[in-house]
Scaffold this active site. Structure first.
Site, PDB file in Angstrom:
ATOM      1  N   CYS A 118       5.075  -7.315   7.600  1.00 25.90           N
ATOM      2  CA  CYS A 118       6.053  -6.825   8.580  1.00 25.90           C
ATOM      3  C   CYS A 118       6.261  -7.900   9.643  1.00 25.90           C
ATOM      4  CB  CYS A 118       5.534  -5.543   9.231  1.00 25.90           C
ATOM      5  SG  CYS A 118       6.704  -4.814  10.386  1.00 25.90           S
TER       6      CYS A 118
ATOM      7  N   GLY B 282       5.664  -2.260   6.853  1.00 19.71           N
ATOM      8  CA  GLY B 282       7.036  -2.722   7.065  1.00 19.71           C
ATOM      9  C   GLY B 282       7.871  -1.809   7.937  1.00 19.71           C
ATOM     10  N   GLU B 283       8.997  -2.335   8.351  1.00 19.48           N
ATOM     11  CA  GLU B 283       9.965  -1.583   9.163  1.00 19.48           C
ATOM     12  C   GLU B 283      11.137  -1.213   8.247  1.00 19.48           C
ATOM     13  OE1 GLU B 283      10.685  -0.172  12.277  1.00 19.48           O
ATOM     14  OE2 GLU B 283      12.510   0.251  11.141  1.00 19.48           O
TER      15      GLU B 283
ATOM     16  N   ASN C   7      -6.710   4.922  14.038  1.00 16.29           N
ATOM     17  CA  ASN C   7      -7.644   4.462  13.017  1.00 16.29           C
ATOM     18  C   ASN C   7      -7.839   2.968  13.293  1.00 16.29           C
ATOM     19  OD1 ASN C   7      -9.139   4.684  10.699  1.00 16.29           O
ATOM     20  ND2 ASN C   7      -7.505   5.756   9.589  1.00 16.29           N
TER      21      ASN C   7
ATOM     22  N   SER D  39       8.303   5.665  16.150  1.00 17.27           N
ATOM     23  CA  SER D  39       6.929   5.315  16.530  1.00 17.27           C
ATOM     24  C   SER D  39       6.971   4.947  18.006  1.00 17.27           C
ATOM     25  CB  SER D  39       6.438   4.127  15.701  1.00 17.27           C
ATOM     26  OG  SER D  39       6.431   4.469  14.347  1.00 17.27           O
ATOM     27  N   LEU D  40       6.728   5.920  18.839  1.00 18.37           N
ATOM     28  CA  LEU D  40       6.935   5.726  20.280  1.00 18.37           C
ATOM     29  C   LEU D  40       5.708   5.049  20.915  1.00 18.37           C
ATOM     30  CD1 LEU D  40       8.832   6.342  22.682  1.00 18.37           C
ATOM     31  CD2 LEU D  40       7.623   8.513  22.936  1.00 18.37           C
ATOM     32  N   HIS D  41       4.601   5.723  20.849  1.00 16.87           N
ATOM     33  CA  HIS D  41       3.279   5.211  21.259  1.00 16.87           C
ATOM     34  C   HIS D  41       3.123   4.900  22.748  1.00 16.87           C
ATOM     35  CE1 HIS D  41       2.876   5.267  17.040  1.00 16.87           C
ATOM     36  NE2 HIS D  41       3.275   4.039  16.787  1.00 16.87           N
TER      37      HIS D  41
ATOM     38  N   CYS E 217      -1.713  -2.976  14.748  1.00 18.06           N
ATOM     39  CA  CYS E 217      -1.449  -2.715  13.333  1.00 18.06           C
ATOM     40  C   CYS E 217      -1.917  -3.867  12.445  1.00 18.06           C
ATOM     41  CB  CYS E 217       0.051  -2.491  13.174  1.00 18.06           C
ATOM     42  SG  CYS E 217       0.593  -2.391  11.476  1.00 18.06           S
TER      43      CYS E 217
ATOM     44  N   GLU F 261       0.821  -1.214   0.000  1.00 19.35           N
ATOM     45  CA  GLU F 261       0.000   0.000   0.000  1.00 19.35           C
ATOM     46  C   GLU F 261       0.853   1.261   0.000  1.00 19.35           C
ATOM     47  OE1 GLU F 261      -3.265  -1.665   3.197  1.00 19.35           O
ATOM     48  OE2 GLU F 261      -1.969   0.010   3.702  1.00 19.35           O
TER      49      GLU F 261
ATOM     50  N   SER G 145      10.546   6.406   9.242  1.00 21.58           N
ATOM     51  CA  SER G 145       9.865   6.151  10.511  1.00 21.58           C
ATOM     52  C   SER G 145      10.177   4.735  10.974  1.00 21.58           C
ATOM     53  CB  SER G 145       8.358   6.301  10.283  1.00 21.58           C
ATOM     54  OG  SER G 145       7.674   5.926  11.441  1.00 21.58           O
TER      55      SER G 145
ATOM     56  N   CYS H 242       3.337  -5.415  15.849  1.00 19.39           N
ATOM     57  CA  CYS H 242       2.766  -4.429  16.779  1.00 19.39           C
ATOM     58  C   CYS H 242       1.270  -4.722  16.892  1.00 19.39           C
ATOM     59  CB  CYS H 242       2.987  -3.010  16.277  1.00 19.39           C
ATOM     60  SG  CYS H 242       4.726  -2.604  16.053  1.00 19.39           S
TER      61      CYS H 242
ATOM     62  N   CYS I   6      -2.803   1.493   8.314  1.00 22.26           N
ATOM     63  CA  CYS I   6      -1.698   0.796   7.637  1.00 22.26           C
ATOM     64  C   CYS I   6      -1.963  -0.700   7.512  1.00 22.26           C
ATOM     65  CB  CYS I   6      -0.418   1.041   8.431  1.00 22.26           C
ATOM     66  SG  CYS I   6       0.968   0.046   7.898  1.00 22.26           S
TER      67      CYS I   6
ATOM     68  N   CYS J  95       3.069   8.370   1.571  1.00 20.48           N
ATOM     69  CA  CYS J  95       3.517   7.434   2.584  1.00 20.48           C
ATOM     70  C   CYS J  95       3.805   6.118   1.852  1.00 20.48           C
ATOM     71  CB  CYS J  95       2.409   7.266   3.622  1.00 20.48           C
ATOM     72  SG  CYS J  95       2.763   6.007   4.830  1.00 20.48           S
TER      73      CYS J  95
HETATM   74  S1  SF4 Z   1       3.340  -0.557  13.143  1.00 18.10           S
HETATM   75 FE1  SF4 Z   1       4.964  -0.582  11.616  1.00 18.10          FE
HETATM   76  S2  SF4 Z   1       6.571  -1.797  12.610  1.00 18.10           S
HETATM   77 FE2  SF4 Z   1       4.693  -2.222  13.742  1.00 18.10          FE
HETATM   78  S3  SF4 Z   1       3.828  -4.077  12.775  1.00 18.10           S
HETATM   79 FE3  SF4 Z   1       2.914  -2.275  11.773  1.00 18.10          FE
HETATM   80  S4  SF4 Z   1       4.175  -1.910   9.982  1.00 18.10           S
HETATM   81 FE4  SF4 Z   1       5.354  -3.209  11.377  1.00 18.10          FE
END
Ligand code: SF4
Length: 363
Positions: free
Chosen positions: A120, A171-172, A302, A226-228, A127, A98, A203, A124, A345, A113
């Site tokens: 990934c 992805g990371e 979201n 991406s702290l959160h 996600c 995407e 990011s 997380c 995402c 983006c």
């Molecule tokens: S937030 Fe980013 S790093 Fe975490 S699982 Fe989703 S895509 Fe991967």
């Protein structure tokens, strides 16, 4: 005796400029012809050799026999009433990724983006991409192509070129390091779109040693963490990567990044109801903002299917941001975009089963 030479066609986008020039030299091409070829591939983003109109018919045919151009195929596009456009692209092996176009007209900012991996590995909990597992790393050209395709749409729809790129999609990015850096160099090259790296943001979910490596890379890109959650226990519950990259190690890596590059650092902080939006969370966050200059972006969640997390109310987000701001921290609140489409995402790509489900080691 009659011999026939059969060429196995090679991905032409996998060559560096220097390697492609050498390749063309072997075919007897003059240097300016190779430059024209490179310009067609990376500045114009053509999909076929036929479009390279300043090359001779014979040269185009020669290219066609030896190489192919593996461009992305647009599989689905969703348009939100707020101007956000979401793309699902099909890769040559059938995997889906995407990209999102986010226009902020009043600031004349048109951001894409992009994804750096199909799926990934970091799982997380909030996600949709994390639910897919890692399918594979993207190549530099597949990352680059997302820019090309979305830029085309941006020009048609808004009459403007993309101004900013964020590596914040599926992805990371730091676990596909070489290809992401390759894409950044392509995007900023004078032989490509020539975008300023200062308008690009990588990011990361937080991989300390890779942040240090990026600092040493001499790229002028910005970095977002991406702290959160601003304490280790909460962060590890939600982001398993935190168990191996705790906040202390991340803070020292970011401090190094800041000292080495002077480039901008920001924290992304999705507000989850009752989880990380309370006064004690604000105090912890302020503490993490004292090590180097940093900007905090609080983001409305979201929600995705299958996640236990819920979004904070607008009032709670504003109150949280106020508490942080009052302590002298720069903080903005970003409302979620594309609420009427699958904007979270991984949500759109995940709808369509990716063809093979497997986990591969990351580079
Ligand atoms: S937030 Fe980013 S790093 Fe975490 S699982 Fe989703 S895509 Fe991967």
């Amino acid at each position: 005796m009659i011999t026939s030479e059969v060429h196995v066609r090679t991905d032409i986008l996998a060559f560096s400029d220097a390697a492609l020039q050498q390749e063309m030299e072997k075919l007897g091409w003059q240097r300016f012809r190779s430059d024209q070829l490179i310009s067609w591939l990376w500045e114009h983003g053509v999909r076929s050799f036929e479009e390279m109109t300043n090359l001779s018919k014979q040269q185009r045919q020669e290219l066609n026999e030896r190489y192919y151009i593996p461009r992305l195929v647009t599989d689905k596009v969703q348009y939100s009433t707020d101007g956000t456009v979401k793309f699902r692209f099909k890769l040559h092996d059938g995997y889906m990724i995407e990209s999102v176009l986010i226009p902020v007209d009043e600031e004349e900012r048109y951001t894409v983006c992009v994804s750096s991996q199909a799926g990934c590995s970091l799982t997380c909990k909030f996600c949709a991409t994390g639910q897919m597992g890692l399918l594979r790393n993207l190549t530099a050209s597949e990352i680059f192509d997302q820019y090309t395709e979305v830029n085309r749409c941006c020009q048609e729809r808004y009459g403007r070129k993309l101004s900013n790129i964020v590596f914040m999609g599926m992805g990371e990015p730091l676990l596909n390091y070489k290809q992401v850096v390759g894409a950044i160099r392509r995007l900023s090259s004078a032989k490509g779109p020539g975008l300023s790296p200062r308008r690009m943001t990588v990011s990361t979910a937080g991989i300390a040693k890779m942040i240090v490596r990026l600092a040493d890379e001499d790229l002028k890109v910005n970095l977002a963490l991406s702290l959160h959650a601003a304490d280790d226990d909460k962060r590890s519950t939600m982001m398993p990567i935190n168990e191996y990259n705790d906040l202390q190690s991340l803070m020292s890596a970011l401090k190094y990044f800041n000292q080495k590059t002077g480039n901008k650092i920001s924290y992304e902080y999705i507000a989850f109801a009752g989880f990380n939006d309370q006064a004690s969370d604000a105090r912890n966050l302020v503490r993490l903002c004292s090590h180097f200059p940093v900007m905090v972006n609080v983001i409305e969640y979201n929600p995705v299917r299958g996640s236990d997390y819920e979004k904070s109310s607008e009032d709670q987000i504003n109150q949280f941001a106020k508490m942080v701001r009052e302590q002298g921290v720069m903080i903005t609140v970003r409302r979620s975009r594309g609420k009427d489409i699958d904007a979270a995402c991984g949500q759109l790509a995940n709808q369509e089963q990716n063809p093979i489900s497997k986990t591969i080691p990351t580079s």
